[in-house]
Design an enzyme around this catalytic site. Structure first.
Site, PDB file in Angstrom:
ATOM      1  N   CYS A 128      -8.969  -5.770  -8.281  1.00 49.17           N
ATOM      2  CA  CYS A 128      -8.931  -4.321  -8.055  1.00 49.17           C
ATOM      3  C   CYS A 128      -7.862  -3.632  -8.888  1.00 49.17           C
ATOM      4  CB  CYS A 128      -8.761  -4.013  -6.564  1.00 49.17           C
ATOM      5  SG  CYS A 128      -7.119  -4.349  -5.890  1.00 49.17           S
ATOM      6  N   ASP A 129      -6.810  -4.340  -9.307  1.00 51.41           N
ATOM      7  CA  ASP A 129      -5.776  -3.742 -10.156  1.00 51.41           C
ATOM      8  C   ASP A 129      -6.392  -3.156 -11.426  1.00 51.41           C
ATOM      9  OD1 ASP A 129      -5.074  -5.978  -8.565  1.00 51.41           O
ATOM     10  OD2 ASP A 129      -3.157  -6.234  -9.569  1.00 51.41           O
TER      11      ASP A 129
END
Length: 736
Positions: free
Chosen positions: A191-192
């Site tokens: 998700c980063d």
């Protein structure tokens, strides 16, 4: 950007520093300026959690923390390998997150040193990105995060070289992000990544006008969200390893901060009429609302969002990213001010309690992929970058709501550009007055003798079409079978140019079908055959081009059988006959082999095409044959496109019109299909098409029309022109 008073003072000081001896300008690292290591006095950082903070006080805090971070970075050796560098002037995501925040601060700060430092950093890395060693690393979102810095400098300088290396990397990424075939592995599997790459892609479309970057981003973003978004918790898992674990789900504050902050940066570069914009604003509001519920009493968020007691200490990197998202949402009207403003002011006060005596933000969880223990003295460039992003939004809380999308920064004036662009120092061998004079003369010669691209502008790399001569310039209608282009059939007159796809293309490209392609045209004579002699006929060579994307749709007037809420379509034409070409009318006919309609029947088609001179409309007569006698519902389609379309449905006249939003580089098409109102059943749509539905009896021919106008052509300049032309057109639906 014009020079304000505080900029003039700062620039004057910078000019004095530049005029001084080399030793006064440089530290131990060549190019690092002494001014970057001077930190201003510490301002008051005790903000009232229950009051709207003073904007000027917030900016003083931001300048102080940014200056402290720049001083710390510039005092460290430059790393040869930047991948694992955590505290120096690197090109990795760790430093890039700081540059993102510092660049936003530099738009509003009275200190030119911040922008000067950012410019020197970009110059040091030649505006390039990491990851050239393999295909996977070429797609790594972390490595393009620094692209935001290059885009910021391009917007503020409008120097082509600041953008070109990044654009080249994104051009490599686009086909992989936009891939039609789904894969088990994702490009953005963690998700980063949604903070690192999507804002850069969206912003590249905003800067260049080319929507391909935004469209490619959209496809991969949705893939990532489909894997990692938990609609029940309204939070993102960090990656697939954390999905489906037993016990309390593990949701990392910094991971969700990356997503919320990345969404804000992506949405603000997204056109207001982008077809998928609502998806992003919806998920932004859901995520923001959820994390607001999880804010702790001290104003921060714990590293483990659903289990705050697991790591009860303060953690600022996730908190600052989340705070930025909430403040941005309030300032842009996506989050209700009354409910969220107290969350933002409480969080801002809490963040500033974690600024260490040396000016760096403390309590920053170390790099990693999940919650771990954090000490008050832990620092990180990404934490400071997030603090700056949040603070810029906090400073705007007293302003009116800002409209979306955010405009890109305008070009700075020459004085600002000169003062914030460090120049390479002279070689160490340039010593003494005589050598300094020689050096100055040499630099003047370089400027005087070197070719300046601005002299002629940018010469076009596109080879133009050779103009026709003699009889070829006579306007006439043609129908042409093109085995040289995989059996396309082309037809055009003095106003429009179209094609359909044949059997050779079907064998080479199995997804091809029976949709109708339309070309942009700005000349009265035929041009398609000459345009097709170039491998890239999608480039405008002066007379027109093919920029309309049919894909798997019906294009501009292809048909199918509407059954069980699905459109069943044929493949490419199987046989053809050219009946008239070179005169006042282009005429031909084709046959389509039988194709299945679910499991209930098979259908084949014979169709004739007639395009007279002076008309934007091709008249078609279709005869459908079927192995059963039941009536058919035919869908006449116009392709759906992302980016927004205006659709006009008129059953009384038997017309369906679609006005395209337009290709930023090529303009917009307006398309109309028309059928006998007595046969019109209604309208429908599927994932790829808007449809005009007509009742048809197998074996009985029916007539219909397709036509279009291009706002870059000779006859219609906008949607209103097209609508007026359609209203004047008389259609004959008598089959013959």
């Amino acid at each position: 950007m014009a020079l304000s008073g505080h900029w003039r003072i700062g620039l004057a000081a910078a000019a004095v520093a530049q005029a001084g001896p080399l030793a006064a300008q440089q530290s131990a690292t060549l190019g690092v300026e002494a001014a970057w290591q001077a930190v201003p006095p510490r301002p008051p950082l005790a903000f009232d959690a229950d009051k709207l903070p003073d904007s000027a006080a917030v900016l003083r805090a931001l300048d102080y923390v940014a200056a402290a971070q720049i001083a710390d970075m510039s005092g460290r050796a430059l790393p040869l390998a930047t991948g694992g560098a955590l505290d120096s002037i690197a090109s990795n995501w760790v430093a890039a997150t700081f540059y993102v925040g510092a660049a936003r601060l530099a738009r509003v700060s009275p200190r030119p040193e911040t922008l000067r430092f950012l410019t020197a950093t970009a110059e040091h890395y030649n505006y390039a990105v990491r990851g050239a060693r393999s295909g996977r690393t070429m797609l790594n979102a972390d490595d393009v995060a620094i692209g935001d810095l290059y885009q910021e400098l391009y917007a503020r300088r409008r120097q082509d070289g600041t953008l070109l290396p990044l654009q080249q990397r994104l051009d490599y990424m686009v086909p992989h992000l936009a891939r039609a075939q789904e894969t088990e592995a994702l490009v953005w599997w963690w998700c980063d990544a949604l903070f690192m790459a999507p804002p850069v892609l969206a912003r590249m479309s905003a800067l260049t006008g080319d929507p391909k970057y935004l469209l490619a981003m959209d496809k991969e973003w949705r893939r990532t969200a489909a894997r990692l978004w938990d609609p029940k918790q309204r939070l993102f898992f960090r990656d697939a390893r954390f999905v489906g674990r037993t016990g309390t789900p593990l949701f990392w504050s910094r991971g969700n901060g990356w997503v919320l902050a990345g969404l804000a940066r992506t949405i603000e570069a997204m056109p207001a009429d982008f077809a998928g914009r609502g998806y992003y604003t919806d998920i932004f509001v859901k995520l923001a609302t959820r994390v607001a519920e999880l804010q702790q009493a001290d104003g921060l968020w714990r590293s483990s969002l659903l289990d705050p007691n697991a790591y009860p200490e303060a953690e600022t990197s996730g908190s600052a990213l989340l705070l930025y998202g909430l403040g941005w949402g309030v300032n842009h009207g996506l989050l209700p001010r009354a409910a969220f403003l107290p969350k933002v002011t409480r969080g801002w006060a809490a963040l500033n309690r974690q600024v260490l005596p040396n000016g760096l933000l403390g309590a920053v969880q170390k790099t990693g992929d999940q919650p771990v223990a954090t000490l008050r003295g832990d620092v990180g460039l990404y934490g400071t970058g997030a603090y700056l992003l949040a603070g810029v939004e906090v400073a705007r809380l007293g302003e009116p709501s800002r409209a979306l999308p955010e405009p890109q920064p305008t070009r700075d004036d020459d004085a600002v550009i000169d003062a914030t662009t460090p120049q390479p120092p002279a070689p160490a061998t340039v010593v003494g007055e005589a050598e300094l004079r020689r050096r100055a003369t040499e630099m003047q010669a370089v400027k005087a003798l070197a070719y300046d691209p601005a002299t002629l502008g940018r010469p076009s790399p596109v080879e133009p079409l050779t103009p026709p001569v003699g009889d070829a310039t006579r306007p006439h209608a043609i129908a042409h079978f093109a085995p040289e282009r995989l059996d396309d059939i082309l037809w055009e007159n003095d106003k429009v140019a179209l094609r359909i796809y044949g059997p050779s293309l079907q064998a080479k490209e199995p997804p091809s079908g029976s949709g109708i392609d339309i070309w942009a045209k700005r000349v009265r004579w035929p041009f398609m055959q000459r345009q097709l002699k170039f491998p890239n006929y999608h480039v405008d060579r002066g007379e027109g081009l093919d920029f309309y994307d049919v894909g798997g749709s019906r294009g501009a007037g292809g048909i199918g059988i509407w059954y069980a809420d699905k459109l069943w379509t044929s493949r490419n034409w199987a046989s053809h006959r050219i009946l008239a070409t070179g005169g006042d009318t282009a005429k031909f006919e084709v046959d389509y082999k039988p194709w299945p309609v679910d499991l209930v029947r098979r259908v084949s088609e014979h169709r004739s095409f007639v395009l007279p001179m002076g008309s934007n409309f091709t008249r078609m007569v279709s005869t459908l044959s079927s192995d059963t006698a039941e009536p058919l519902v035919v869908g006449i389609g116009i392709a759906k496109k992302r980016g927004g379309q205006r659709v006009i449905r008129d059953a009384k006249t038997g017309r369906l019109t679609v006005h395209e939003a337009g290709d930023p580089g090529h303009g917009a098409m307006s398309i109309t299909v028309a059928a006998d109102p007595k046969q019109v059943r209604g309208f429908a749509e599927d994932g790829e098409n808007y449809l005009l539905l007509v009742n048809v009896v197998p074996g009985t021919p029916f007539a219909y029309y397709t036509g279009y106008g291009w706002d870059g052509g000779l006859d219609t300049k906008n949607a209103a022109d097209w609508d007026a032309l359609v209203a004047r057109t008389r259609f004959d639906f008598t089959p013959r």
